[in-house]
Design an enzyme around this catalytic site. Sequence first.
Site, PDB file in Angstrom:
ATOM      1  N   ASP A  12     180.315  66.559  32.031  1.00  0.00           N
ATOM      2  CA  ASP A  12     179.420  66.647  30.878  1.00  0.00           C
ATOM      3  C   ASP A  12     177.970  66.628  31.345  1.00  0.00           C
ATOM      4  OD1 ASP A  12     181.538  66.634  29.080  1.00  0.00           O
ATOM      5  OD2 ASP A  12     181.554  64.446  28.929  1.00  0.00           O
ATOM      6  N   ASP A  38     179.457  59.664  23.403  1.00  0.00           N
ATOM      7  CA  ASP A  38     178.512  59.276  24.446  1.00  0.00           C
ATOM      8  C   ASP A  38     177.106  59.173  23.859  1.00  0.00           C
ATOM      9  OD1 ASP A  38     177.536  61.874  24.181  1.00  0.00           O
ATOM     10  OD2 ASP A  38     178.422  62.599  26.055  1.00  0.00           O
ATOM     11  N   ARG A  97     185.168  59.858  27.958  1.00  0.00           N
ATOM     12  CA  ARG A  97     184.539  59.560  26.663  1.00  0.00           C
ATOM     13  C   ARG A  97     185.579  59.101  25.641  1.00  0.00           C
ATOM     14  NH1 ARG A  97     182.026  64.554  24.459  1.00  0.00           N
ATOM     15  NH2 ARG A  97     183.249  65.722  25.987  1.00  0.00           N
ATOM     16  N   TYR A 145     185.983  57.513  38.646  1.00  0.00           N
ATOM     17  CA  TYR A 145     184.702  57.429  37.950  1.00  0.00           C
ATOM     18  C   TYR A 145     184.182  55.995  37.897  1.00  0.00           C
ATOM     19  CZ  TYR A 145     185.948  61.995  35.908  1.00  0.00           C
ATOM     20  OH  TYR A 145     186.301  63.307  35.718  1.00  0.00           O
TER      21      TYR A 145
END
Length: 275
Positions: A36, A78, A169, A64
């Site tokens: 993203d 987000d 997300r 992550y």
Amino acid sequence: MFKILYKKPNISSFKAIKEFQKENNIKKIGHTGTLDPLAQGLLLVATDDDTKLIPYIKNKDKEYKVEMKLGFISKTYDAEGPIEFFSHYQPSNEEVLNILNSCIGNIQQIPPCFSAKKINGVRSYDLARQNKSIDLKPINVQIYSIDDIEYKYPIIKFTTKVSNGTYIRTLVNDIGQKLNTGAYMTFLERTKVHNLSINDSIDVAKLTELPIIKISDLNIIKNLFYGLNHDFDLNNNSYLLEYKSKIIGIIDIQNKNITSRKLFGNTIKEILKGN
């Protein structure tokens, strides 16, 4: 060539990849998964002939570092928002740990409305921006681990390793719902892709996990290049073709016959030209 790029935040993956392509005069480029715009971290790209290897990459797991904020919700899940207040409730350390641990394993996720998923050929985020109804189907993903957990209300930080296709997300949004507080993602960094980190050298053979046929006879290369068959007397499988440490293509073999071939034409032409 396979290359690991580090994408900075607030830039699209497409732009980051195109800048790398332009700076290095690369004719053809592909990738194994975007990030993203607000996220940062690793992108694995393939250039020129090696783009043909992308479908054969076996391990597409990713790792992550995540930061999320409780008490609010976001339509995009987000910080891009819009963001709305949800709850003043402050969960305990024990509640947070229990909920995070409950997310580990095989789970179903519904992709965010603001995602690149296609619905009847249209990107979901395009429909969402037009306030049109969106029916996204759940997908099966795997959360392998959630570690390095830090919690000081309203911020939770953790590291997670997940399967390909996992939306962090959505994971953050689901955690917020389970905690009855709401939540949205404030930071995301991809630290590993296909078990590779930023300074790792890339072994194409290990990346694809395909068996290798090493060819030393130029006549075999010529025959393959011009569409002729060769009896390799091998089991049914896909194979990498290698000549003097150079990958020159991929072939599929069924009942000792070549059923398809993806040859690296430019690389083969250079080899034949040099001989």
